[in-house]
Design a protein around this motif. Structure first.
Motif, PDB file in Angstrom:
ATOM      1  N   GLN A   1      73.197 -33.450  11.460  1.00  0.00           N
ATOM      2  CA  GLN A   1      74.325 -34.061  12.271  1.00  0.00           C
ATOM      3  C   GLN A   1      75.137 -33.379  12.577  1.00  0.00           C
ATOM      4  OE1 GLN A   1      72.745 -36.569  12.111  1.00  0.00           O
ATOM      5  NE2 GLN A   1      71.151 -36.373  10.033  1.00  0.00           N
ATOM      6  N   LEU A   2      75.784 -33.076  14.223  1.00  0.00           N
ATOM      7  CA  LEU A   2      76.028 -32.108  14.909  1.00  0.00           C
ATOM      8  C   LEU A   2      77.382 -33.193  15.423  1.00  0.00           C
ATOM      9  CD1 LEU A   2      74.508 -28.984  15.728  1.00  0.00           C
ATOM     10  CD2 LEU A   2      75.976 -29.728  13.535  1.00  0.00           C
ATOM     11  N   ASP A   3      79.192 -33.640  14.837  1.00  0.00           N
ATOM     12  CA  ASP A   3      79.631 -33.995  16.058  1.00  0.00           C
ATOM     13  C   ASP A   3      80.029 -33.648  17.056  1.00  0.00           C
ATOM     14  OD1 ASP A   3      77.897 -36.623  14.122  1.00  0.00           O
ATOM     15  OD2 ASP A   3      79.981 -36.577  13.041  1.00  0.00           O
ATOM     16  N   PHE A   4      80.313 -34.125  17.901  1.00  0.00           N
ATOM     17  CA  PHE A   4      80.773 -33.296  19.233  1.00  0.00           C
ATOM     18  C   PHE A   4      81.520 -34.834  20.110  1.00  0.00           C
ATOM     19  CE2 PHE A   4      77.120 -30.558  18.679  1.00  0.00           C
ATOM     20  CZ  PHE A   4      77.375 -29.394  18.643  1.00  0.00           C
ATOM     21  N   GLY A   5      83.401 -34.267  20.539  1.00  0.00           N
ATOM     22  CA  GLY A   5      83.430 -34.892  21.095  1.00  0.00           C
ATOM     23  C   GLY A   5      83.462 -34.125  22.139  1.00  0.00           C
ATOM     24  N   ILE A   6      83.454 -35.084  23.756  1.00  0.00           N
ATOM     25  CA  ILE A   6      83.584 -34.879  25.085  1.00  0.00           C
ATOM     26  C   ILE A   6      84.969 -34.536  25.346  1.00  0.00           C
ATOM     27  CG2 ILE A   6      82.089 -35.585  26.933  1.00  0.00           C
ATOM     28  CD1 ILE A   6      80.363 -34.741  25.047  1.00  0.00           C
ATOM     29  N   CYS A   7      85.435 -33.135  25.976  1.00  0.00           N
ATOM     30  CA  CYS A   7      86.410 -33.047  26.588  1.00  0.00           C
ATOM     31  C   CYS A   7      86.690 -32.134  27.657  1.00  0.00           C
ATOM     32  CB  CYS A   7      86.988 -31.473  25.667  1.00  0.00           C
ATOM     33  SG  CYS A   7      86.743 -32.061  23.575  1.00  0.00           S
ATOM     34  N   LYS A   8      87.818 -31.694  28.637  1.00  0.00           N
ATOM     35  CA  LYS A   8      87.243 -31.171  29.935  1.00  0.00           C
ATOM     36  C   LYS A   8      87.532 -29.800  29.371  1.00  0.00           C
ATOM     37  CE  LYS A   8      87.302 -34.697  32.921  1.00  0.00           C
ATOM     38  NZ  LYS A   8      87.744 -35.160  34.048  1.00  0.00           N
ATOM     39  N   ASP A   9      87.168 -29.039  29.883  1.00  0.00           N
ATOM     40  CA  ASP A   9      87.633 -27.461  30.223  1.00  0.00           C
ATOM     41  C   ASP A   9      88.474 -27.228  30.604  1.00  0.00           C
ATOM     42  OD1 ASP A   9      86.700 -27.216  32.540  1.00  0.00           O
ATOM     43  OD2 ASP A   9      84.916 -25.764  31.657  1.00  0.00           O
ATOM     44  N   GLU A  10      89.092 -26.180  30.753  1.00  0.00           N
ATOM     45  CA  GLU A  10      90.600 -25.583  31.880  1.00  0.00           C
ATOM     46  C   GLU A  10      89.885 -25.951  33.565  1.00  0.00           C
ATOM     47  OE1 GLU A  10      88.857 -21.466  30.896  1.00  0.00           O
ATOM     48  OE2 GLU A  10      88.931 -23.822  29.888  1.00  0.00           O
ATOM     49  N   ASN A  11      88.810 -25.706  33.670  1.00  0.00           N
ATOM     50  CA  ASN A  11      88.077 -26.152  34.999  1.00  0.00           C
ATOM     51  C   ASN A  11      87.960 -27.913  35.471  1.00  0.00           C
ATOM     52  OD1 ASN A  11      88.381 -23.415  35.198  1.00  0.00           O
ATOM     53  ND2 ASN A  11      86.634 -22.856  34.352  1.00  0.00           N
TER      54      ASN A  11
ATOM     55  N   GLU B   1      82.440 -40.192  21.946  1.00  0.00           N
ATOM     56  CA  GLU B   1      82.081 -38.639  20.769  1.00  0.00           C
ATOM     57  C   GLU B   1      80.237 -38.498  19.990  1.00  0.00           C
ATOM     58  OE1 GLU B   1      83.777 -37.988  16.981  1.00  0.00           O
ATOM     59  OE2 GLU B   1      82.454 -38.574  15.674  1.00  0.00           O
ATOM     60  N   ILE B   2      79.560 -37.571  20.436  1.00  0.00           N
ATOM     61  CA  ILE B   2      77.958 -37.579  20.596  1.00  0.00           C
ATOM     62  C   ILE B   2      77.797 -36.988  19.436  1.00  0.00           C
ATOM     63  CG2 ILE B   2      78.402 -35.629  22.071  1.00  0.00           C
ATOM     64  CD1 ILE B   2      74.949 -36.715  22.995  1.00  0.00           C
ATOM     65  N   ARG B   3      76.853 -37.289  18.746  1.00  0.00           N
ATOM     66  CA  ARG B   3      76.261 -37.212  17.343  1.00  0.00           C
ATOM     67  C   ARG B   3      75.023 -36.479  17.623  1.00  0.00           C
ATOM     68  NH1 ARG B   3      76.185 -40.293  11.264  1.00  0.00           N
ATOM     69  NH2 ARG B   3      77.899 -38.737  12.354  1.00  0.00           N
ATOM     70  N   MET B   4      74.750 -35.390  18.245  1.00  0.00           N
ATOM     71  CA  MET B   4      73.111 -34.579  17.696  1.00  0.00           C
ATOM     72  C   MET B   4      72.123 -34.632  17.042  1.00  0.00           C
ATOM     73  SD  MET B   4      73.689 -34.228  21.415  1.00  0.00           S
ATOM     74  CE  MET B   4      72.355 -33.070  21.928  1.00  0.00           C
ATOM     75  N   MET B   5      71.414 -35.956  16.464  1.00  0.00           N
ATOM     76  CA  MET B   5      70.587 -36.055  15.395  1.00  0.00           C
ATOM     77  C   MET B   5      69.859 -34.686  15.230  1.00  0.00           C
ATOM     78  SD  MET B   5      71.111 -39.977  15.912  1.00  0.00           S
ATOM     79  CE  MET B   5      70.136 -39.841  14.406  1.00  0.00           C
ATOM     80  N   MET B   6      69.473 -33.918  14.245  1.00  0.00           N
ATOM     81  CA  MET B   6      68.840 -32.726  13.130  1.00  0.00           C
ATOM     82  C   MET B   6      67.567 -32.865  13.363  1.00  0.00           C
ATOM     83  SD  MET B   6      71.172 -29.441  15.405  1.00  0.00           S
ATOM     84  CE  MET B   6      69.998 -28.745  15.456  1.00  0.00           C
ATOM     85  N   LEU B   7      66.333 -32.078  13.011  1.00  0.00           N
ATOM     86  CA  LEU B   7      65.918 -32.950  12.335  1.00  0.00           C
ATOM     87  C   LEU B   7      64.928 -31.194  12.242  1.00  0.00           C
ATOM     88  CD1 LEU B   7      63.868 -34.715   9.926  1.00  0.00           C
ATOM     89  CD2 LEU B   7      62.124 -34.921  11.950  1.00  0.00           C
ATOM     90  N   HIS B   8      64.584 -30.824  11.055  1.00  0.00           N
ATOM     91  CA  HIS B   8      63.519 -30.176  10.162  1.00  0.00           C
ATOM     92  C   HIS B   8      62.556 -30.387  10.255  1.00  0.00           C
ATOM     93  CE1 HIS B   8      62.100 -26.612   7.986  1.00  0.00           C
ATOM     94  NE2 HIS B   8      62.257 -25.651   9.077  1.00  0.00           N
ATOM     95  N   ASN B   9      61.501 -29.442  10.986  1.00  0.00           N
ATOM     96  CA  ASN B   9      60.073 -29.958  11.126  1.00  0.00           C
ATOM     97  C   ASN B   9      59.470 -29.141  10.878  1.00  0.00           C
ATOM     98  OD1 ASN B   9      57.261 -29.723  12.194  1.00  0.00           O
ATOM     99  ND2 ASN B   9      58.200 -30.136  14.492  1.00  0.00           N
ATOM    100  N   SER B  10      58.525 -29.324   9.397  1.00  0.00           N
ATOM    101  CA  SER B  10      58.406 -28.390   7.979  1.00  0.00           C
ATOM    102  C   SER B  10      56.828 -27.746   9.092  1.00  0.00           C
ATOM    103  CB  SER B  10      57.360 -28.601   7.095  1.00  0.00           C
ATOM    104  OG  SER B  10      56.706 -29.958   7.877  1.00  0.00           O
ATOM    105  N   LYS B  11      56.269 -27.811  10.676  1.00  0.00           N
ATOM    106  CA  LYS B  11      55.039 -27.768  10.804  1.00  0.00           C
ATOM    107  C   LYS B  11      55.741 -26.430  11.645  1.00  0.00           C
ATOM    108  CE  LYS B  11      52.683 -30.909   9.733  1.00  0.00           C
ATOM    109  NZ  LYS B  11      52.127 -30.749   8.611  1.00  0.00           N
ATOM    110  N   THR B  12      56.893 -26.390  12.070  1.00  0.00           N
ATOM    111  CA  THR B  12      57.335 -25.782  13.248  1.00  0.00           C
ATOM    112  C   THR B  12      58.158 -24.602  12.081  1.00  0.00           C
ATOM    113  OG1 THR B  12      58.406 -26.836  14.209  1.00  0.00           O
ATOM    114  CG2 THR B  12      56.977 -26.475  15.139  1.00  0.00           C
ATOM    115  N   ASN B  13      58.657 -25.224  10.394  1.00  0.00           N
ATOM    116  CA  ASN B  13      59.648 -24.390  10.386  1.00  0.00           C
ATOM    117  C   ASN B  13      60.802 -24.129  11.320  1.00  0.00           C
ATOM    118  OD1 ASN B  13      60.582 -22.841   8.083  1.00  0.00           O
ATOM    119  ND2 ASN B  13      60.278 -20.871   8.468  1.00  0.00           N
TER     120      ASN B  13
END
Length: 400
Positions: A94-104, A351-363
């Motif tokens: 799980q990768l949790d990201f805050g949504i921000c604005k950059d300098e632009n 905040e968005i959590r990018m939910m990831m999974l390791h695929n054993s078929k594709t490695n």
């Protein structure tokens, strides 16, 4: 975050629709959800979607390094927490990201934290389908919770492949501590319904030699061959009242689906190992040669805590000096969430959590779903958002 869609959604929103949506979720498994579900999903534009993908790829380039285990051997605060028979890849990330604005002024993600542990994979699919069912006239049909053309059936089948596989589902368990009491219990019931597996409290797990088993409703023994672990170790270590036959440190003839060691390896401990545009500066407190003078731009985090416990957002030099066990803390650059979601009153941050999974078929480790949290308080947690509306758990729909 996409004005035309946001305006249409807000204009068509009603409290009656929202209550019907909540009631539908609560009756799906005859269980009232114990956490706040937000009034809206989030609509994620293509530009931000690509940045999120790039950020995940950057982070995975570190996690996939051949020496990653060596780099994270210090993550175990106690050798007694190490579980035998560790595998080569974290099944869940799980990768949790805050949504921000950059300098632009452009939307950009910033990593908040990460975890090698399962998330609400099945509840998120449920909540996405219910948003569509109740608010579907304002959710574009070509927007999806998933990426790369993945459909709902593809998603469920992939989870079945990785959690159950060819094993008899009754020999696969979802393991928790008093699961019916957990705030996330709705996800357990959704998981059991889709996979046909048993949801089991650790106190009901029996052990004979290296064999684990549980008793079915008729008192018959069912050997456990796979464990989909949902126990958070912070809670397990606190629950000294639990009477169990099984310890995580036991040698067992069962496969971990999501090996427990990854809970530590991929965690706040990993943050200082990461660099790049989407990662805030992070330091192990005990190895920091000089304390920054601008502490107002940092947060102090315990390495071993759950759900934001112990996080200090107003850091002072005295606070740092008072910490005796500095090896258990991280000093991390503050992430400035941007209030980008228009609501009926003030805009919400997310905040968005990018939910990831390791695929054993594709490695390969893939992004398979997402989880959103909306907030109007100083932090995302419940205690910072009491008595506020258009906050809470949600999901994101990515622009096609």
């Amino acid at each position: 975050m996409i004005k035309t869609i946001r305006d249409a959604y807000n204009a068509n929103f009603s409290e009656e629709k929202y209550q019907s949506f909540l009631d539908d979720i609560d009756t799906s498994f005859n269980f009232k959800v114990k956490f706040k579900i937000a009034e809206t999903p989030v609509f994620i534009p293509k530009g931000l979607k690509q940045k999120l993908v790039d950020a995940c790829n950057d982070i995975m380039s570190v996690i996939d390094k051949p020496n990653f285990k060596e780099l994270t051997d210090g993550a175990f605060f106690d050798a007694n927490t190490i579980v035998p028979n560790e595998d080569e890849h974290s099944k869940f990330i799980q990768l949790d990201f805050g949504i921000c604005k950059d300098e632009n002024g452009e939307l950009t993600p910033k990593l908040i934290e990460l975890q090698g542990f399962p998330s609400l994979y099945f509840f998120q699919e449920l909540i996405g389908s219910k948003y569509r069912e109740h608010f579907g006239d304002t959710i574009p049909s070509d927007f999806s919770q998933h990426l790369n053309g993945m459909t709902t059936n593809d998603y469920i089948n992939l989870l079945k492949q990785e959690i159950v596989g060819d094993t008899d589902p009754k020999q696969v368990i979802l393991l928790e501590i008093e699961p019916e009491q957990q705030a996330t219990a709705i996800d357990f019931y959704a998981t059991a319904a889709k996979l046909g597996i048993k949801v089991l409290c650790i106190t009901d797990l029996k052990k004979r030699g290296k064999t684990l088993f549980y008793l079915d409703k008729d008192g018959g023994e069912v050997e456990v061959l796979k464990i989909y672990n949902r126990i958070i170790f912070d809670e397990l270590h606190q629950r000294t009242d639990l009477k169990t036959e099984f310890s995580f440190q036991d040698e067992i003839d069962a496969e971990w689906i999501g090996h427990p060691n990854w809970f530590y390896r991929i965690s706040k401990y990993t943050m200082p190992l990461l660099k790049g545009d989407y990662v805030p500066k992070s330091y192990y407190l005990d190895t920091l040669e000089q304390i920054p003078t601008d502490l107002e731009n940092y947060v102090l985090k315990p390495l071993y805590s759950f759900a934001g416990a112990g996080v200090q957002i107003h850091v002072t030099r005295d606070m740092i000096d008072a910490i005796s066990n500095k090896s258990n803390y991280l000093l991390q650059e503050k992430v400035a969430y941007a209030p980008v979601i228009e609501t009926m009153d003030v805009p919400a941050k997310c905040e968005i959590r990018m939910m990831m999974l390791h695929n054993s078929k594709t490695n390969k480790t893939e992004i398979v779903s997402n989880l959103m949290r909306l907030s109007k308080g100083e932090m995302v947690g419940v205690k910072y958002n009491k008595d506020k509306t258009w906050v809470g758990g949600s999901t994101g729909f990515f622009e096609g």
